[in-house]
Structure formats: structure tokens, C-alpha cells
Design a protein around this motif. Structure first.
Motif, PDB file in Angstrom:
ATOM      1  N   TYR A  23      -6.538  -4.848   2.641  1.00 57.23           N
ATOM      2  CA  TYR A  23      -5.622  -3.787   2.963  1.00 57.23           C
ATOM      3  C   TYR A  23      -6.047  -3.387   4.612  1.00 57.23           C
ATOM      4  O   TYR A  23      -5.428  -2.453   4.949  1.00 57.23           O
ATOM      5  CB  TYR A  23      -5.850  -2.706   2.211  1.00 57.23           C
ATOM      6  CG  TYR A  23      -5.248  -2.972   0.724  1.00 57.23           C
ATOM      7  CD1 TYR A  23      -3.907  -2.834   0.525  1.00 57.23           C
ATOM      8  CD2 TYR A  23      -6.125  -3.576  -0.215  1.00 57.23           C
ATOM      9  CE1 TYR A  23      -3.460  -2.905  -0.739  1.00 57.23           C
ATOM     10  CE2 TYR A  23      -5.738  -3.686  -1.374  1.00 57.23           C
ATOM     11  CZ  TYR A  23      -4.116  -3.615  -1.871  1.00 57.23           C
ATOM     12  OH  TYR A  23      -3.873  -3.826  -3.147  1.00 57.23           O
ATOM     13  N   ASP A  24      -6.722  -4.204   5.272  1.00 59.14           N
ATOM     14  CA  ASP A  24      -7.319  -3.973   6.531  1.00 59.14           C
ATOM     15  C   ASP A  24      -6.122  -3.808   7.503  1.00 59.14           C
ATOM     16  O   ASP A  24      -6.079  -5.150   8.073  1.00 59.14           O
ATOM     17  CB  ASP A  24      -8.597  -4.633   6.799  1.00 59.14           C
ATOM     18  CG  ASP A  24      -9.128  -4.491   8.055  1.00 59.14           C
ATOM     19  OD1 ASP A  24      -8.722  -3.106   8.730  1.00 59.14           O
ATOM     20  OD2 ASP A  24      -9.882  -5.038   8.843  1.00 59.14           O
ATOM     21  N   HIS A  25      -5.522  -3.200   8.017  1.00 59.45           N
ATOM     22  CA  HIS A  25      -4.709  -3.214   8.843  1.00 59.45           C
ATOM     23  C   HIS A  25      -4.328  -1.711   9.569  1.00 59.45           C
ATOM     24  O   HIS A  25      -3.877  -0.789   8.899  1.00 59.45           O
ATOM     25  CB  HIS A  25      -3.035  -3.621   8.545  1.00 59.45           C
ATOM     26  CG  HIS A  25      -2.263  -4.101   9.452  1.00 59.45           C
ATOM     27  ND1 HIS A  25      -1.728  -3.188  10.537  1.00 59.45           N
ATOM     28  CD2 HIS A  25      -2.009  -5.404   9.734  1.00 59.45           C
ATOM     29  CE1 HIS A  25      -0.781  -3.814  11.399  1.00 59.45           C
ATOM     30  NE2 HIS A  25      -0.935  -5.287  11.165  1.00 59.45           N
ATOM     31  N   ARG A  77      -2.906   2.245   7.983  1.00 52.93           N
ATOM     32  CA  ARG A  77      -3.916   3.109   8.068  1.00 52.93           C
ATOM     33  C   ARG A  77      -3.105   4.431   8.601  1.00 52.93           C
ATOM     34  O   ARG A  77      -3.227   5.551   7.968  1.00 52.93           O
ATOM     35  CB  ARG A  77      -5.093   2.779   8.628  1.00 52.93           C
ATOM     36  CG  ARG A  77      -6.204   2.116   8.109  1.00 52.93           C
ATOM     37  CD  ARG A  77      -7.400   2.156   8.810  1.00 52.93           C
ATOM     38  NE  ARG A  77      -8.558   1.433   8.141  1.00 52.93           N
ATOM     39  CZ  ARG A  77      -8.753   0.088   8.150  1.00 52.93           C
ATOM     40  NH1 ARG A  77      -7.981  -0.665   9.114  1.00 52.93           N
ATOM     41  NH2 ARG A  77      -9.708  -0.415   7.685  1.00 52.93           N
ATOM     42  N   ARG A  78      -2.519   4.349   9.676  1.00 55.47           N
ATOM     43  CA  ARG A  78      -1.576   5.393  10.038  1.00 55.47           C
ATOM     44  C   ARG A  78      -0.600   5.786   9.361  1.00 55.47           C
ATOM     45  O   ARG A  78      -0.228   7.120   9.183  1.00 55.47           O
ATOM     46  CB  ARG A  78      -0.984   4.970  11.524  1.00 55.47           C
ATOM     47  CG  ARG A  78      -2.237   4.693  12.669  1.00 55.47           C
ATOM     48  CD  ARG A  78      -1.155   4.605  13.718  1.00 55.47           C
ATOM     49  NE  ARG A  78      -0.480   3.475  13.984  1.00 55.47           N
ATOM     50  CZ  ARG A  78      -0.935   2.366  14.410  1.00 55.47           C
ATOM     51  NH1 ARG A  78      -2.271   2.076  14.768  1.00 55.47           N
ATOM     52  NH2 ARG A  78      -0.082   1.208  14.557  1.00 55.47           N
ATOM     53  N   LEU A  79       0.093   5.057   8.564  1.00 51.88           N
ATOM     54  CA  LEU A  79       1.161   5.469   7.675  1.00 51.88           C
ATOM     55  C   LEU A  79       0.634   6.013   6.272  1.00 51.88           C
ATOM     56  O   LEU A  79       1.226   7.153   6.024  1.00 51.88           O
ATOM     57  CB  LEU A  79       1.929   4.131   7.088  1.00 51.88           C
ATOM     58  CG  LEU A  79       2.860   3.258   7.939  1.00 51.88           C
ATOM     59  CD1 LEU A  79       3.347   1.967   7.411  1.00 51.88           C
ATOM     60  CD2 LEU A  79       3.984   4.228   8.718  1.00 51.88           C
ATOM     61  N   LEU A  81       0.743  -1.182   0.007  1.00 57.10           N
ATOM     62  CA  LEU A  81       0.102   0.000   0.227  1.00 57.10           C
ATOM     63  C   LEU A  81       0.830   1.348   0.090  1.00 57.10           C
ATOM     64  O   LEU A  81       0.630   2.318  -0.784  1.00 57.10           O
ATOM     65  CB  LEU A  81      -0.787  -0.054   1.150  1.00 57.10           C
ATOM     66  CG  LEU A  81      -1.788   1.125   1.432  1.00 57.10           C
ATOM     67  CD1 LEU A  81      -2.691   1.448   0.175  1.00 57.10           C
ATOM     68  CD2 LEU A  81      -2.778   1.082   2.349  1.00 57.10           C
ATOM     69  N   ILE A  82       1.671   1.361   0.908  1.00 56.72           N
ATOM     70  CA  ILE A  82       2.709   2.337   1.089  1.00 56.72           C
ATOM     71  C   ILE A  82       3.638   2.651  -0.212  1.00 56.72           C
ATOM     72  O   ILE A  82       3.884   3.680  -1.024  1.00 56.72           O
ATOM     73  CB  ILE A  82       3.685   2.621   2.196  1.00 56.72           C
ATOM     74  CG1 ILE A  82       2.728   2.506   3.487  1.00 56.72           C
ATOM     75  CG2 ILE A  82       4.393   3.627   2.633  1.00 56.72           C
ATOM     76  CD1 ILE A  82       1.635   3.620   3.472  1.00 56.72           C
ATOM     77  N   TRP A 102      -2.096   7.967   6.678  1.00 60.48           N
ATOM     78  CA  TRP A 102      -2.402   9.328   7.036  1.00 60.48           C
ATOM     79  C   TRP A 102      -1.015  10.174   7.020  1.00 60.48           C
ATOM     80  O   TRP A 102      -1.324  11.379   6.947  1.00 60.48           O
ATOM     81  CB  TRP A 102      -3.132   9.118   8.568  1.00 60.48           C
ATOM     82  CG  TRP A 102      -4.539   8.951   8.539  1.00 60.48           C
ATOM     83  CD1 TRP A 102      -5.050   7.833   9.007  1.00 60.48           C
ATOM     84  CD2 TRP A 102      -5.616   9.804   7.962  1.00 60.48           C
ATOM     85  NE1 TRP A 102      -6.623   7.991   8.910  1.00 60.48           N
ATOM     86  CE2 TRP A 102      -6.934   9.344   8.323  1.00 60.48           C
ATOM     87  CE3 TRP A 102      -5.412  11.113   7.585  1.00 60.48           C
ATOM     88  CZ2 TRP A 102      -8.029   9.874   7.866  1.00 60.48           C
ATOM     89  CZ3 TRP A 102      -6.884  11.907   7.401  1.00 60.48           C
ATOM     90  CH2 TRP A 102      -8.007  11.097   7.754  1.00 60.48           C
ATOM     91  N   ASP A 103      -0.280   9.450   7.471  1.00 60.81           N
ATOM     92  CA  ASP A 103       1.360  10.168   7.528  1.00 60.81           C
ATOM     93  C   ASP A 103       1.570  10.800   6.288  1.00 60.81           C
ATOM     94  O   ASP A 103       2.370  11.930   6.075  1.00 60.81           O
ATOM     95  CB  ASP A 103       2.281   9.304   7.993  1.00 60.81           C
ATOM     96  CG  ASP A 103       2.039   9.016   9.502  1.00 60.81           C
ATOM     97  OD1 ASP A 103       1.284   9.797  10.073  1.00 60.81           O
ATOM     98  OD2 ASP A 103       2.757   8.045  10.040  1.00 60.81           O
ATOM     99  N   LEU A 104       0.971  10.233   5.137  1.00 59.21           N
ATOM    100  CA  LEU A 104       1.496  10.669   3.838  1.00 59.21           C
ATOM    101  C   LEU A 104       0.417  11.786   3.276  1.00 59.21           C
ATOM    102  O   LEU A 104       0.602  12.269   2.226  1.00 59.21           O
ATOM    103  CB  LEU A 104       1.463   9.589   2.586  1.00 59.21           C
ATOM    104  CG  LEU A 104       2.679   8.575   2.829  1.00 59.21           C
ATOM    105  CD1 LEU A 104       2.366   7.524   1.914  1.00 59.21           C
ATOM    106  CD2 LEU A 104       4.073   9.076   2.673  1.00 59.21           C
ATOM    107  N   GLY A 105      -0.614  12.135   3.922  1.00 57.26           N
ATOM    108  CA  GLY A 105      -1.225  13.161   3.563  1.00 57.26           C
ATOM    109  C   GLY A 105      -2.593  12.749   2.877  1.00 57.26           C
ATOM    110  O   GLY A 105      -3.399  13.275   2.474  1.00 57.26           O
ATOM    111  N   VAL A 106      -2.818  11.433   3.092  1.00 54.39           N
ATOM    112  CA  VAL A 106      -4.025  10.793   2.384  1.00 54.39           C
ATOM    113  C   VAL A 106      -4.874   9.893   3.284  1.00 54.39           C
ATOM    114  O   VAL A 106      -4.702   9.405   4.195  1.00 54.39           O
ATOM    115  CB  VAL A 106      -3.378   9.594   1.284  1.00 54.39           C
ATOM    116  CG1 VAL A 106      -4.421   8.884   0.343  1.00 54.39           C
ATOM    117  CG2 VAL A 106      -2.071  10.099   0.284  1.00 54.39           C
TER     118      VAL A 106
END
Length: 286
Positions: free
Chosen positions: A190-192, A196-198, A160-161, A200-204
């Protein structure tokens, strides 16, 4: 009128590709055999991509050169980084045409057939057979933004990242280039919460289905574009089964396939007549 073959490259497409190819100067002393034209060799590469034919079986009567010539040229252009630049140029043209939609993106992964090579692994969903996996991210309309190749044993969520980070900075409009969607959609694979936090850290913003919940979340009505993009990508027969042992050659075909999908979308936009806006229509009625 006879319909052009899908591996035939018209002047407009070639004008986009040719400047990206590395220039090779012919030696003045002992020049040897004249280099086969790049445009014909590129058509030979497209012929293999579309038909899935083995390199050594490339028909000589087509005039594309030998299969080995096409393979060597593909390997050289891959090493020179031609295919990511081509994809980036076409994405910029799509954004300039106001076609690219970064309001949301969709991700998914799928298993092609496999004959061997690096970036393979035992698939957990196919009786443990060795395989590879294609991972794709598209914009809201299904235009491929980036694609990656992993072993079949890699979980979708681990890509995902890397997929979000693989989206190039897309120019084509005034201001800063765009490389991040506002929202990314994913299925239960992709449920983890960690990822999800990572994201969010990318601004998405992540919109990912939860495991154990019933269907009907509505994400499927927006995520289907990535499945359609996979169908278009695997319409190229060379991508249905991974024949290449070298992963960089298979990745080159993947990137080239994404570029061709972008080119077709761009060509469709250019041939569609523009509709007049509301003010023009009102003046016409007056």
C-alpha cells in the motif's frame, strides 16, 4: 452433550436475521407448492458455505430444501440487500457491547482459488493465472468491517480508499455513527504517496510500511489481526475457492462470512462473565 453443527441457526441468531428478510405473501388463488421455511433454507445456505459442497449435492435428508431452492433464495436475498444490513446490525451490537475498536484499522488482500466468472483477472503473483482477490479491512481487534472482491490483477493499494469507504456507519452508541478509524495500517503493498494523501483527506492517518526499508517497523505486531481474520474467513470452504461465476453470489458469501465472524465474537462476549470494576472490588475487600 452433542455439539451443535455450525450451520444450525439458534433462536437468538434467527431473531436478528428474520426481520431483515423480504416478506413474501402467498397467493390466494393458485398458491402452488408451499414455500419452504426461510430458516431451513438459510441453514442450507450456511451448509454450502461451511462445507463447500456443490448446490446440486445438498443432501435432501437434511430438510433444507433442494440446492436450487437455496440458491434462488440466496440470490433473492442478495438482490434485496440483506447481507450488508445484517453485517451492519451485528457491528452495531458489537459497538454497543464496547467491543469494536476504531482506534486503528488494518487492511490486506489475498488470492483465493478460482474457477471463473466476472471480477477476475490475470494474477501478477501466480504465473499469470486468472483469479480473484479478496480485500479486507478490520478494526484493531480483527473484527471484519468491510470486504471487497476484485480481479487478481488489481493492486492492493487501489482498494485502500474503496475499503475505507465501504465501512458502514456503525451505530450502537449515543451520538453520531462511526465509520472511519483513527489510523489505518498497511504493508508495503500500500506504499504510495498519492493514496496516503487520499487517506488523509478522509480524516484517517495512514501508517504504511515503506518499500525498500528493513523489517522491524513494528507494524506487524498490530497488522496480524487482519491476517487472522482472513484465516477465519477462509475457514469457510466455499470461500477458499471461488466456484461462483456470478460475482454477486460470491460477494454474498463473503459478506455472510464476515457477519458470522461478528456473531461469534458477540456470542463470546455475551457468555464471558463481567469482571467487577475497581470500586466494586474494593468494597468486596472491606
Amino acid at each position: 452433550m452433542t455439539r451443535s453443527k455450525p450451520w444450525e441457526v439458534d433462536a437468538e441468531l434467527w431473531s436478528v436475521i428474520e426481520p431483515l428478510l423480504p416478506k413474501v405473501e402467498r397467493r390466494t388463488r393458485h398458491p402452488g407448492r408451499k414455500r419452504h421455511p426461510d430458516r431451513l433454507v438459510f441453514q442450507g445456505i450456511l451448509f454450502v458455505l461451511h462445507t463447500g459442497i456443490a448446490w446440486e449435492h445438498l443432501p435432501q435428508e437434511l430438510g433444507f430444501g433442494s440446492g436450487m431452492t437455496c440458491w434462488r433464495r440466496l440470490a433473492g436475498w442478495t438482490e434485496a440487500g440483506v447481507w450488508p444490513r445484517l453485517h451492519e446490525v451485528l457491528l452495531a451490537k458489537l459497538r454497543n457491547a464496547n467491543v469494536l475498536d476504531f482506534s486503528r484499522a488494518a487492511v490486506d488482500g489475498t488470492h483465493p482459488g478460482i474457477k471463473g466468472g466476472s471480477k477476475t483477472g490475470r494474477s501478477p503473483v501466480d504465473r499469470g493465472r486468472t483469479g480473484s482477490k479478496h480485500h479486507l479491512i478490520t478494526d484493531a481487534t480483527g473484527i471484519p468491517l468491510a470486504v471487497t472482491l476484485t480481479g487478481g490483477n488489481r493492486n492492493d493499494v487501489t482498494q485502500l480508499i474503496p475499503l475505507l469507504q465501504a465501512v458502514p456507519p456503525v451505530r450502537g452508541r449515543r451520538g453520531r455513527p462511526r465509520s472511519r478509524p483513527d489510523v489505518v495500517l498497511g504493508d508495503r503493498g500500500y506504499d504510495h504517496d498519492k493514496y496516503r494523501r487520499l487517506v488523509w483527506d478522509l480524516g484517517v492517518k495512514p501508517l504504511i510500511a515503506r518499500q525498500g526499508t528493513g523489517h522491524g517497523s513494528g507494524l506487524g505486531t498490530q497488522r496480524w489481526v487482519v491476517e487472522r481474520a482472513f484465516a477465519h474467513l477462509h475457514w469457510f470452504r466455499r470461500l477458499r475457492i471461488r466456484w461462483e461465476i456470478r460475482d454477486d453470489i460470491h460477494e454474498a458469501f463473503l459478506s455472510l462470512g464476515c457477519s458470522l465472524i461478528c456473531w461469534r465474537r458477540l456470542a463470546a462476549v455475551q457468555t464471558t462473565p463481567r469482571q467487577p470494576d475497581a470500586s466494586q472490588r474494593s468494597r468486596g475487600r472491606g
